[in-house]
Motif scaffolding. Sequence first.
Motif, short mmCIF file in Angstrom:
data_model
loop_
_atom_site.label_atom_id
_atom_site.label_comp_id
_atom_site.label_asym_id
_atom_site.label_seq_id
_atom_site.Cartn_x
_atom_site.Cartn_y
_atom_site.Cartn_z
N ALA A 466 0.81 -1.22 0.00
CA ALA A 466 0.00 0.00 0.00
C ALA A 466 0.85 1.27 0.00
CB ALA A 466 -0.93 0.01 1.21
N LEU A 467 2.17 1.17 0.13
CA LEU A 467 3.01 2.37 0.14
C LEU A 467 2.84 3.20 -1.13
CD1 LEU A 467 6.40 1.17 1.68
CD2 LEU A 467 4.95 3.03 2.56
N ASP A 468 2.52 2.57 -2.24
CA ASP A 468 2.40 3.30 -3.49
C ASP A 468 1.08 4.06 -3.59
OD1 ASP A 468 3.97 3.57 -6.11
OD2 ASP A 468 1.96 3.13 -6.85
N VAL A 469 0.02 3.54 -2.99
CA VAL A 469 -1.31 4.14 -3.17
C VAL A 469 -1.80 4.88 -1.93
CG1 VAL A 469 -1.99 2.48 -4.94
CG2 VAL A 469 -2.47 1.97 -2.54
N ALA A 470 -1.25 4.59 -0.78
CA ALA A 470 -1.64 5.26 0.47
C ALA A 470 -0.41 5.40 1.35
CB ALA A 470 -2.74 4.46 1.17
N PRO A 471 0.57 6.18 0.93
CA PRO A 471 1.88 6.16 1.59
C PRO A 471 1.85 6.51 3.07
CG PRO A 471 1.73 7.97 0.00
CD PRO A 471 0.57 7.07 -0.25
N GLN A 472 1.13 7.53 3.46
CA GLN A 472 1.13 7.93 4.86
C GLN A 472 0.40 6.92 5.74
OE1 GLN A 472 2.84 10.40 6.51
NE2 GLN A 472 3.88 10.54 4.53
N GLN A 473 -0.72 6.42 5.26
CA GLN A 473 -1.45 5.41 6.03
C GLN A 473 -0.65 4.11 6.12
OE1 GLN A 473 -4.87 6.14 3.42
NE2 GLN A 473 -6.17 6.09 5.23
N ALA A 474 0.02 3.74 5.03
CA ALA A 474 0.82 2.53 5.03
C ALA A 474 2.01 2.67 5.97
CB ALA A 474 1.30 2.20 3.62
N TYR A 475 2.69 3.81 5.89
CA TYR A 475 3.84 4.02 6.78
C TYR A 475 3.42 3.97 8.24
CZ TYR A 475 7.90 6.00 9.05
OH TYR A 475 8.96 6.18 9.89
N ALA A 476 2.31 4.62 8.57
CA ALA A 476 1.84 4.61 9.96
C ALA A 476 1.52 3.20 10.42
CB ALA A 476 0.61 5.51 10.09
N ASN A 477 0.98 2.39 9.52
CA ASN A 477 0.64 1.01 9.89
C ASN A 477 1.89 0.17 10.09
OD1 ASN A 477 -1.74 -0.71 10.33
ND2 ASN A 477 -0.94 -1.92 8.63
N ILE A 478 2.91 0.38 9.24
CA ILE A 478 4.18 -0.32 9.41
C ILE A 478 4.79 0.00 10.77
CG2 ILE A 478 6.57 -0.41 8.55
CD1 ILE A 478 5.32 0.09 5.71
N GLN A 479 4.76 1.26 11.13
CA GLN A 479 5.29 1.67 12.43
C GLN A 479 4.49 1.06 13.58
OE1 GLN A 479 8.31 2.53 11.50
NE2 GLN A 479 8.32 4.21 12.99
N LYS A 480 3.18 1.03 13.43
CA LYS A 480 2.34 0.51 14.49
C LYS A 480 2.53 -0.99 14.66
CE LYS A 480 -2.07 1.66 16.55
NZ LYS A 480 -3.36 2.38 16.36
N LEU A 481 2.75 -1.70 13.57
CA LEU A 481 3.04 -3.13 13.66
C LEU A 481 4.27 -3.36 14.54
CD1 LEU A 481 2.40 -4.29 9.98
CD2 LEU A 481 1.34 -5.30 12.01
N ARG A 482 5.30 -2.53 14.35
CA ARG A 482 6.54 -2.71 15.11
C ARG A 482 6.39 -2.31 16.57
NH1 ARG A 482 11.96 -0.82 12.07
NH2 ARG A 482 12.78 -1.98 13.86
N THR A 483 5.65 -1.24 16.83
CA THR A 483 5.55 -0.76 18.21
C THR A 483 4.54 -1.56 19.03
OG1 THR A 483 3.95 0.92 17.52
CG2 THR A 483 6.27 1.56 17.59
N GLN A 484 3.42 -1.91 18.42
CA GLN A 484 2.38 -2.61 19.16
C GLN A 484 2.64 -4.11 19.24
OE1 GLN A 484 -1.16 -0.73 19.00
NE2 GLN A 484 -2.43 -2.30 19.93
N PHE A 485 3.33 -4.64 18.23
CA PHE A 485 3.65 -6.07 18.20
C PHE A 485 5.14 -6.23 17.92
CE2 PHE A 485 -0.68 -5.46 16.53
CZ PHE A 485 -1.42 -6.16 17.48
N PRO A 486 6.00 -5.89 18.87
CA PRO A 486 7.45 -5.91 18.61
C PRO A 486 7.98 -7.27 18.21
CG PRO A 486 6.97 -5.63 20.97
CD PRO A 486 5.68 -5.46 20.24
N GLY A 487 7.28 -8.34 18.59
CA GLY A 487 7.74 -9.68 18.22
C GLY A 487 7.61 -10.00 16.75
N VAL A 488 6.90 -9.15 15.99
CA VAL A 488 6.72 -9.42 14.56
C VAL A 488 7.93 -8.94 13.75
CG1 VAL A 488 5.61 -7.27 13.76
CG2 VAL A 488 4.91 -9.49 12.79
N TYR A 489 8.90 -8.32 14.41
CA TYR A 489 10.08 -7.82 13.70
C TYR A 489 11.33 -8.45 14.29
CZ TYR A 489 12.81 -4.48 10.94
OH TYR A 489 13.64 -3.91 10.01
N GLY A 490 12.20 -8.94 13.40
CA GLY A 490 13.43 -9.59 13.85
C GLY A 490 14.64 -9.06 13.11
#
Length: 556
Positions: A466-490
């Motif tokens: 979604a970065l191509d069609v909704a960049p700000q919403q996609a970026y915010a979601n990527i960040q939220k995935l990392r902060t709210q679910f830190p175990g999803v990133y390695g």
Amino acid sequence: MTKRQSTIARRACALAGVIVLAVFGVAQPGVAQPMSANGHSAGSHSVKTYTGLTNGQRANLIGIARDTWKFFADDVDPATHLPMDNVSYAGGSATPTSTGQYTGASNIGVYLWSVVSAEDLGLVSRSTARTLISATLTEVSHLDRSNGFLYQWYDTTNGKVLLNPGQGDCPRVGNTFDNCSFLSNVDNGWYASGLIVVRQAMPELARQADALLNQMNFGLFYDNRAETHCNVNPAIPGNQPTGQMYGGYYVGSPPDVGDNWTHYYHNGALYSDPRISAYIGMGLHQMPGNVWWRSWRELPPPAPFADCATDPDFSWQGQWPMGGQWDSITDPVSHQQFPVWEGHYTYPNSDLSFIPTYSGGMFEGLMANEVVPETSWGPTSFGLADSRTAQVQIKYATQQLGYPVWGMSPSSTADDSGNYGGFGVEGQQFPYHGAGATTVDPNEALSQCNNCATEDTVTPHASFLALDVAPQQAYANIQKLRTQFPGVYGTNGFYDSVNPTTGSVGHRILVLDQSMIMASLDNALRNRAVQRDFASDPVSWAAQTYLGVEHMTLGE
């Protein structure tokens, strides 16, 4: 007619093993500024400039790209230089706990994207990227193929064709109705896209890529039998939708011989991942424009002609009746006229209109835009549909389901079982009455199929798409995935899936999904670099032409 048979839909559990490939060095680049990368020149001027992110956001994403690229050192089998389907890191292990030592056409094609993207982003040197790609293409040139196309599965340890992952090498290829003979249309479309990207991004490898691409004739997958102005041709056994693409081809058993047709199906839904093969097949002049107009954006009502009573009844689909109209559209090349159902779904209690994917998955709608500049070339067609798909995903997951994050697409299950599942926004919380729904009691689901996917798993690759069609919403979601679910990133970037309710994680990484992330980052950080590679290629004429002439009933 709308059944999907692809690598993505038929994954198996990971096989055991640990692989390390030292050639995958990771450089320490600065933040790439918007510019054309190597090889992005002729024809790419028609791709719009990407300006969706701030410098701070770009700096964060280049760090994700650096981690994401590390995965490929674990993933590529050193015996054959083929990308393995998946690598598991059970419990968040820093090293692989198991590997899926099998691969297919899609995996190979998107891996080629990833190496190009790594070089674009400064993560590897050009000479390293050239070495990696050349080694893989050399191995592919020695694999069993038919008409230049790859079979469904290969053993990455020896390059042999597999019946299925974990079921051993095929005793022979051809003349069967199983994977020892099957050539997948969609998977070979992704493979071809990788060759096209390589020959534009790295001209020094064009001869090697061309030697493989020139053997492929996508006309093999095109149903060229007589068409009617109805949705199907009742004069053909099985009442089939001629003019569309077959889902695949069984070597030695063509569909027009005997009852072989009973083993074949059509990729009837154009707004799904097989459209990559239509773009390439038409671009190579191996399929006519008929495939564009005869395929369905939505599953249509009977055509508006008196002799179309045999058209299939699609009143079972997610939204019925739907808004739309029959248009008579003239093909820009042949000048033949086609009746086309230009319909749409509408998000309940809103004016958000969209084109549904079959089971509500994100990659089905947006994966083609990784390579084909739909956003630039189809502002009233699939580029607009891509944007609406992202908005439906966001709205449903956050507002209807109450999830803190969004992005549902087929992926690993959110556990360490090594399983794979179909996940998507089907709109299961909205009314669905089944076949024969009426304007009084309409179906109001969000995907064509009902109960083909579940809505309990989020996959990071969807946000990157979604970065191509909704960049700000996609970026915010990527960040939220990392902060709210830190175990999803390695250490190798994002794992494949998370349950947004329980927080459980699937500690597996698929080469397909990781490659979608790599290409998305290349497009976002290097001014749509992968799209510009495709746009620079002669094959792109068809995509630009057909995307530009269609006006879907979605509004602006």
